[in-house]
Design a protein around this motif. Structure first.
Motif, PDB file in Angstrom:
ATOM      1  N   LYS A  81       0.777  -1.223   0.000  1.00 55.27           N
ATOM      2  CA  LYS A  81       0.000   0.000   0.000  1.00 55.27           C
ATOM      3  C   LYS A  81       0.816   1.285   0.000  1.00 55.27           C
ATOM      4  O   LYS A  81       0.387   2.273  -0.549  1.00 55.27           O
ATOM      5  N   ILE A  82       1.958   1.325   0.618  1.00 55.69           N
ATOM      6  CA  ILE A  82       2.699   2.566   0.789  1.00 55.69           C
ATOM      7  C   ILE A  82       3.637   2.775  -0.390  1.00 55.69           C
ATOM      8  O   ILE A  82       4.526   1.981  -0.644  1.00 55.69           O
ATOM      9  N   ASP A  83       3.412   3.864  -1.134  1.00 56.48           N
ATOM     10  CA  ASP A  83       4.253   4.180  -2.272  1.00 56.48           C
ATOM     11  C   ASP A  83       5.465   4.998  -1.843  1.00 56.48           C
ATOM     12  O   ASP A  83       6.557   4.824  -2.357  1.00 56.48           O
ATOM     13  N   GLN A  84       5.256   5.918  -0.921  1.00 53.91           N
ATOM     14  CA  GLN A  84       6.335   6.799  -0.510  1.00 53.91           C
ATOM     15  C   GLN A  84       6.113   7.206   0.940  1.00 53.91           C
ATOM     16  O   GLN A  84       4.993   7.460   1.362  1.00 53.91           O
ATOM     17  N   GLU A  85       7.194   7.256   1.695  1.00 53.00           N
ATOM     18  CA  GLU A  85       7.126   7.683   3.084  1.00 53.00           C
ATOM     19  C   GLU A  85       8.047   8.872   3.273  1.00 53.00           C
ATOM     20  O   GLU A  85       9.090   8.966   2.650  1.00 53.00           O
ATOM     21  N   SER A  86       7.635   9.793   4.120  1.00 58.81           N
ATOM     22  CA  SER A  86       8.511  10.891   4.489  1.00 58.81           C
ATOM     23  C   SER A  86       8.183  11.292   5.913  1.00 58.81           C
ATOM     24  O   SER A  86       7.100  11.019   6.421  1.00 58.81           O
ATOM     25  N   LEU A  87       9.125  11.932   6.548  1.00 57.01           N
ATOM     26  CA  LEU A  87       8.947  12.354   7.930  1.00 57.01           C
ATOM     27  C   LEU A  87       9.275  13.827   8.023  1.00 57.01           C
ATOM     28  O   LEU A  87      10.313  14.274   7.545  1.00 57.01           O
ATOM     29  N   LEU A  88       8.370  14.578   8.610  1.00 55.73           N
ATOM     30  CA  LEU A  88       8.572  16.003   8.814  1.00 55.73           C
ATOM     31  C   LEU A  88       8.362  16.280  10.292  1.00 55.73           C
ATOM     32  O   LEU A  88       7.309  15.984  10.839  1.00 55.73           O
ATOM     33  N   VAL A  89       9.375  16.810  10.936  1.00 59.69           N
ATOM     34  CA  VAL A  89       9.283  17.154  12.346  1.00 59.69           C
ATOM     35  C   VAL A  89       9.115  18.664  12.434  1.00 59.69           C
ATOM     36  O   VAL A  89       9.924  19.419  11.906  1.00 59.69           O
ATOM     37  N   ILE A  90       8.061  19.097  13.084  1.00 63.81           N
ATOM     38  CA  ILE A  90       7.732  20.513  13.167  1.00 63.81           C
ATOM     39  C   ILE A  90       7.792  20.948  14.619  1.00 63.81           C
ATOM     40  O   ILE A  90       7.199  20.317  15.488  1.00 63.81           O
ATOM     41  N   GLY A  91       8.495  22.021  14.861  1.00 62.65           N
ATOM     42  CA  GLY A  91       8.521  22.593  16.196  1.00 62.65           C
ATOM     43  C   GLY A  91       7.192  23.260  16.505  1.00 62.65           C
ATOM     44  O   GLY A  91       6.437  23.628  15.620  1.00 62.65           O
ATOM     45  N   LEU A  92       6.904  23.460  17.774  1.00 64.61           N
ATOM     46  CA  LEU A  92       5.636  24.044  18.178  1.00 64.61           C
ATOM     47  C   LEU A  92       5.706  25.551  18.348  1.00 64.61           C
ATOM     48  O   LEU A  92       4.782  26.162  18.840  1.00 64.61           O
ATOM     49  N   LYS A  93       6.799  26.166  17.937  1.00 62.33           N
ATOM     50  CA  LYS A  93       6.949  27.604  18.080  1.00 62.33           C
ATOM     51  C   LYS A  93       6.021  28.312  17.108  1.00 62.33           C
ATOM     52  O   LYS A  93       6.097  28.127  15.904  1.00 62.33           O
ATOM     53  N   GLU A  94       5.126  29.111  17.642  1.00 59.16           N
ATOM     54  CA  GLU A  94       4.228  29.919  16.812  1.00 59.16           C
ATOM     55  C   GLU A  94       4.893  31.258  16.568  1.00 59.16           C
ATOM     56  O   GLU A  94       5.327  31.926  17.491  1.00 59.16           O
ATOM     57  N   SER A  95       4.966  31.643  15.327  1.00 57.06           N
ATOM     58  CA  SER A  95       5.520  32.946  15.009  1.00 57.06           C
ATOM     59  C   SER A  95       4.781  33.514  13.809  1.00 57.06           C
ATOM     60  O   SER A  95       4.243  32.785  12.993  1.00 57.06           O
ATOM     61  N   THR A  96       4.762  34.816  13.732  1.00 62.72           N
ATOM     62  CA  THR A  96       4.141  35.479  12.601  1.00 62.72           C
ATOM     63  C   THR A  96       5.223  35.749  11.571  1.00 62.72           C
ATOM     64  O   THR A  96       6.164  36.483  11.841  1.00 62.72           O
ATOM     65  N   THR A  97       5.103  35.113  10.426  1.00 63.51           N
ATOM     66  CA  THR A  97       6.077  35.266   9.363  1.00 63.51           C
ATOM     67  C   THR A  97       5.350  35.691   8.102  1.00 63.51           C
ATOM     68  O   THR A  97       4.322  35.123   7.750  1.00 63.51           O
ATOM     69  N   PHE A  98       5.889  36.694   7.438  1.00 65.61           N
ATOM     70  CA  PHE A  98       5.326  37.136   6.176  1.00 65.61           C
ATOM     71  C   PHE A  98       6.169  36.563   5.056  1.00 65.61           C
ATOM     72  O   PHE A  98       7.390  36.688   5.050  1.00 65.61           O
ATOM     73  N   ILE A  99       5.497  35.935   4.099  1.00 62.38           N
ATOM     74  CA  ILE A  99       6.181  35.275   2.988  1.00 62.38           C
ATOM     75  C   ILE A  99       5.780  35.980   1.705  1.00 62.38           C
ATOM     76  O   ILE A  99       4.596  36.165   1.426  1.00 62.38           O
ATOM     77  N   GLU A 100       6.768  36.366   0.921  1.00 63.37           N
ATOM     78  CA  GLU A 100       6.496  36.996  -0.368  1.00 63.37           C
ATOM     79  C   GLU A 100       6.007  35.941  -1.358  1.00 63.37           C
ATOM     80  O   GLU A 100       6.453  34.799  -1.341  1.00 63.37           O
ATOM     81  N   MET A 101       5.084  36.341  -2.230  1.00 61.72           N
ATOM     82  CA  MET A 101       4.541  35.403  -3.214  1.00 61.72           C
ATOM     83  C   MET A 101       5.629  34.841  -4.124  1.00 61.72           C
ATOM     84  O   MET A 101       5.528  33.712  -4.580  1.00 61.72           O
ATOM     85  N   GLY A 102       6.667  35.621  -4.376  1.00 59.41           N
ATOM     86  CA  GLY A 102       7.752  35.144  -5.228  1.00 59.41           C
ATOM     87  C   GLY A 102       8.522  33.983  -4.625  1.00 59.41           C
ATOM     88  O   GLY A 102       9.176  33.229  -5.336  1.00 59.41           O
ATOM     89  N   GLN A 103       8.445  33.824  -3.314  1.00 56.44           N
ATOM     90  CA  GLN A 103       9.147  32.737  -2.635  1.00 56.44           C
ATOM     91  C   GLN A 103       8.353  31.437  -2.645  1.00 56.44           C
ATOM     92  O   GLN A 103       8.904  30.371  -2.419  1.00 56.44           O
ATOM     93  N   VAL A 104       7.036  31.509  -2.883  1.00 53.07           N
ATOM     94  CA  VAL A 104       6.169  30.335  -2.787  1.00 53.07           C
ATOM     95  C   VAL A 104       6.323  29.474  -4.038  1.00 53.07           C
ATOM     96  O   VAL A 104       6.083  29.924  -5.149  1.00 53.07           O
ATOM     97  N   LYS A 105       6.749  28.243  -3.843  1.00 51.77           N
ATOM     98  CA  LYS A 105       6.854  27.293  -4.946  1.00 51.77           C
ATOM     99  C   LYS A 105       5.543  26.538  -5.120  1.00 51.77           C
ATOM    100  O   LYS A 105       5.056  26.371  -6.224  1.00 51.77           O
TER     101      LYS A 105
END
Length: 117
Positions: free
Chosen positions: A25-49
């Motif tokens: 059943k599993i085609d691909q596995e990946s692991l993403l570890v996310i910290g719980l730090k909440e922050s307000t970050t502004f991202i420019e549209m040009g940076q978004v892939k």
């Protein structure tokens, strides 16, 4: 004696399920570890892939979350960072799908806008 048979049956079922999921059943596995730090970050549209819906296992439940993939400045095909959104609210999948569709429409407009002018 019944508990031994029941335990063995559960163990064999779990091993079989793990093997089935791993090889079938599993085609691909990946692991993403996310910290719980909440922050307000502004991202420019040009940076978004891209914008994606990802899934994670949290407290024995599968949760879905929206992520922004930031383009690597050195490699146009690469991703420099994965930024999760709505970390504290954890909206339902159907809500995330609506936001995802809107984001994809905006990204598509951004791709076609320079070509048409």
């Amino acid at each position: 004696q019944n508990s031994v048979v029941l335990s063995a049956a559960i163990f064999i079922t779990l091993i079989g399920l793990i093997i089935y999921l791993h090889f079938v059943k599993i085609d691909q596995e990946s692991l993403l570890v996310i910290g719980l730090k909440e922050s307000t970050t502004f991202i420019e549209m040009g940076q978004v892939k891209d914008v994606v819906i990802n899934e994670a296992i949290h407290m024995q439940k599968v949760i879905y979350y929206l992520c922004i993939l930031l383009q690597d400045p050195g490699d146009p095909q690469g991703i420099s960072e994965v930024v999760p959104l709505f970390q504290s609210s954890k909206p339902r999948l159907d809500c995330l799908i609506e936001v995802y569709k809107s984001c994809q429409e905006i990204l598509e407009q951004r791709k076609t806008a320079p070509q048409s002018s």
